[in-house]
Write a protein that holds these residues in place. Sequence first.
Motif, PDB file in Angstrom:
ATOM      1  N   LEU A 129     -34.670  32.570   0.953  1.00 38.50           N
ATOM      2  CA  LEU A 129     -34.695  34.033   1.050  1.00 38.50           C
ATOM      3  C   LEU A 129     -33.421  34.558   1.711  1.00 38.50           C
ATOM      4  O   LEU A 129     -33.110  34.177   2.842  1.00 38.50           O
ATOM      5  CB  LEU A 129     -35.917  34.441   1.870  1.00 38.50           C
ATOM      6  N   PRO A 130     -32.655  35.422   1.041  1.00 35.25           N
ATOM      7  CA  PRO A 130     -31.427  35.940   1.665  1.00 35.25           C
ATOM      8  C   PRO A 130     -31.727  37.046   2.677  1.00 35.25           C
ATOM      9  O   PRO A 130     -32.816  37.619   2.673  1.00 35.25           O
ATOM     10  CB  PRO A 130     -30.653  36.507   0.466  1.00 35.25           C
ATOM     11  N   ALA A 131     -30.763  37.309   3.528  1.00 36.43           N
ATOM     12  CA  ALA A 131     -30.872  38.444   4.450  1.00 36.43           C
ATOM     13  C   ALA A 131     -30.520  39.717   3.686  1.00 36.43           C
ATOM     14  O   ALA A 131     -29.458  39.811   3.078  1.00 36.43           O
ATOM     15  CB  ALA A 131     -29.928  38.258   5.629  1.00 36.43           C
ATOM     16  N   SER A 132     -31.429  40.685   3.692  1.00 35.29           N
ATOM     17  CA  SER A 132     -31.206  41.905   2.917  1.00 35.29           C
ATOM     18  C   SER A 132     -30.166  42.801   3.567  1.00 35.29           C
ATOM     19  O   SER A 132     -30.085  42.886   4.793  1.00 35.29           O
ATOM     20  CB  SER A 132     -32.513  42.699   2.783  1.00 35.29           C
ATOM     21  N   PRO A 133     -29.364  43.502   2.737  1.00 37.49           N
ATOM     22  CA  PRO A 133     -28.482  44.536   3.287  1.00 37.49           C
ATOM     23  C   PRO A 133     -29.305  45.750   3.715  1.00 37.49           C
ATOM     24  O   PRO A 133     -30.534  45.749   3.577  1.00 37.49           O
ATOM     25  CB  PRO A 133     -27.579  44.883   2.091  1.00 37.49           C
ATOM     26  N   ALA A 134     -28.650  46.760   4.227  1.00 37.36           N
ATOM     27  CA  ALA A 134     -29.348  47.986   4.624  1.00 37.36           C
ATOM     28  C   ALA A 134     -30.149  48.528   3.443  1.00 37.36           C
ATOM     29  O   ALA A 134     -29.676  48.528   2.306  1.00 37.36           O
ATOM     30  CB  ALA A 134     -28.349  49.023   5.103  1.00 37.36           C
ATOM     31  N   PRO A 135     -31.379  48.980   3.705  1.00 38.95           N
ATOM     32  CA  PRO A 135     -32.237  49.420   2.596  1.00 38.95           C
ATOM     33  C   PRO A 135     -31.724  50.694   1.934  1.00 38.95           C
ATOM     34  O   PRO A 135     -31.060  51.522   2.562  1.00 38.95           O
ATOM     35  CB  PRO A 135     -33.589  49.663   3.265  1.00 38.95           C
ATOM     36  N   THR A 136     -32.059  50.817   0.671  1.00 39.70           N
ATOM     37  CA  THR A 136     -31.716  52.011  -0.108  1.00 39.70           C
ATOM     38  C   THR A 136     -32.922  52.384  -0.965  1.00 39.70           C
ATOM     39  O   THR A 136     -33.943  51.688  -0.975  1.00 39.70           O
ATOM     40  CB  THR A 136     -30.530  51.748  -1.056  1.00 39.70           C
ATOM     41  N   ILE A 137     -32.792  53.487  -1.696  1.00 43.14           N
ATOM     42  CA  ILE A 137     -33.764  53.782  -2.740  1.00 43.14           C
ATOM     43  C   ILE A 137     -33.567  52.753  -3.849  1.00 43.14           C
ATOM     44  O   ILE A 137     -32.448  52.533  -4.307  1.00 43.14           O
ATOM     45  CB  ILE A 137     -33.574  55.207  -3.287  1.00 43.14           C
ATOM     46  N   VAL A 138     -34.633  52.100  -4.231  1.00 49.02           N
ATOM     47  CA  VAL A 138     -34.610  51.077  -5.278  1.00 49.02           C
ATOM     48  C   VAL A 138     -35.375  51.606  -6.483  1.00 49.02           C
ATOM     49  O   VAL A 138     -36.479  52.132  -6.330  1.00 49.02           O
ATOM     50  CB  VAL A 138     -35.251  49.763  -4.754  1.00 49.02           C
ATOM     51  N   PRO A 161     -31.392  46.807  -2.222  1.00 49.05           N
ATOM     52  CA  PRO A 161     -30.732  47.298  -3.440  1.00 49.05           C
ATOM     53  C   PRO A 161     -30.349  46.182  -4.409  1.00 49.05           C
ATOM     54  O   PRO A 161     -30.268  46.402  -5.623  1.00 49.05           O
ATOM     55  CB  PRO A 161     -29.489  48.019  -2.912  1.00 49.05           C
ATOM     56  N   LEU A 162     -30.143  44.981  -3.890  1.00 49.73           N
ATOM     57  CA  LEU A 162     -29.692  43.893  -4.765  1.00 49.73           C
ATOM     58  C   LEU A 162     -30.787  43.411  -5.708  1.00 49.73           C
ATOM     59  O   LEU A 162     -30.506  42.702  -6.675  1.00 49.73           O
ATOM     60  CB  LEU A 162     -29.126  42.744  -3.935  1.00 49.73           C
ATOM     61  N   THR A 163     -32.048  43.811  -5.467  1.00 47.15           N
ATOM     62  CA  THR A 163     -33.094  43.497  -6.439  1.00 47.15           C
ATOM     63  C   THR A 163     -32.843  44.255  -7.747  1.00 47.15           C
ATOM     64  O   THR A 163     -33.100  43.724  -8.833  1.00 47.15           O
ATOM     65  CB  THR A 163     -34.495  43.830  -5.906  1.00 47.15           C
ATOM     66  N   ASP A 164     -32.337  45.487  -7.653  1.00 46.12           N
ATOM     67  CA  ASP A 164     -31.967  46.239  -8.861  1.00 46.12           C
ATOM     68  C   ASP A 164     -30.819  45.549  -9.593  1.00 46.12           C
ATOM     69  O   ASP A 164     -30.818  45.436 -10.822  1.00 46.12           O
ATOM     70  CB  ASP A 164     -31.548  47.671  -8.506  1.00 46.12           C
ATOM     71  N   LEU A 165     -29.830  45.081  -8.832  1.00 50.09           N
ATOM     72  CA  LEU A 165     -28.683  44.411  -9.444  1.00 50.09           C
ATOM     73  C   LEU A 165     -29.117  43.107 -10.115  1.00 50.09           C
ATOM     74  O   LEU A 165     -28.694  42.809 -11.236  1.00 50.09           O
ATOM     75  CB  LEU A 165     -27.604  44.135  -8.391  1.00 50.09           C
ATOM     76  N   GLY A 166     -29.958  42.330  -9.446  1.00 49.07           N
ATOM     77  CA  GLY A 166     -30.424  41.073 -10.016  1.00 49.07           C
ATOM     78  C   GLY A 166     -31.159  41.275 -11.323  1.00 49.07           C
ATOM     79  O   GLY A 166     -30.983  40.514 -12.283  1.00 49.07           O
TER      80      GLY A 166
END
Length: 347
Positions: free
Chosen positions: A194-203, A240-245
């Motif tokens: 599990l990676p460390a998440s960046p600052a949260p955003t609207i996803v 936000p990187l879940t959207d990118l993935g």
Amino acid sequence: MSHPPGLDLDQLRAHLDRERPGLVGGPLSGRLVEGGRSNLTYQVSDGRATWVVRRPPLGHVLATAHDMKREYRVIAGLHPTAVPVPEPLLLCEDESVLGAPFYVMEFVTGTPYRTAEELAPLGPERTRAAVLGLVDTLVDLHAVDPAEVGLADFGRPEGFLDRQLRRWGKQLDASRNRELAGIDELHAALGRSLPASPAPTIVHGDYRLDNVLIRRDDDADGADRITAVLDWEMSTLGDPLTDLGLLVMYSAPLELPGSPISTTATAAGHPAPAELVERYAARSGRDVSAVSWYTAFAWFKLAVILEGIHYRYTLGQTVGAGFDRIGDLVPVFIEHGRTTLQDLQEG
């Protein structure tokens, strides 16, 4: 007057006349827009203006899965920002009007491109520009400060990835009726790395090319622009990187002839996943070194969704063509997820 299933046009007209006097100038006509995932979308017109109505599916049980207020709220928050969304016009939580909560928004012109074949008439250059524009719009979305648009409490970003993994693990358990080699190993490996998440955003939660509308401008450059990002039913505050993935996953060529799950990746001019990641990183300034984890998670999530569809097919609960082939796709998605995660661990 014919009423589309789930949309009483007389009731809708009376409600709009009460809540937005003068908006509607004549009798309403309407039709169900095909292609929606779960919530129902209708195009409604009085002959001079057109609107869109969204409501939960007929006979729905889980209100939380089809929360009209959440969808309306995120669109209303984003409308003043650089993210293109339709203008929200009215939210109705009174179920006596249409039998369920619903909202009305402006009708935006544009095309949702679902397959490489649909993109082909654009040609390589326009296809490339359209897909890169998809990345730029995602960067704009993730740049919005949730607090500034009234969405500070729109989700629970703490522990977001862990909850997502547990949620989709439970979804998998609910659909088990056959052996699926490697899926439990993939789920466990995702949990271990599990990676460390960046600052949260609207996803957005389901960000891909066929969830946006694209229209060619009539101005001098004639560019194809995203006119609206649609289908916000899975949106929340999170990583936000879940959207990118997910976008990277949908940009990988599946090379499965006749597959009911299509991507646009084989269209001439479509940028490779690596270029999409590079553009996102350059424009957002975020560290994307763990993007393979997010992409592997997207493969896992889609494998679980497809297995759920296959499970319903085996129970005789699906209607339409193509469902008989869904089950064969699940091992392909599992294998993509495992190799993607392996690349991360070996890299």
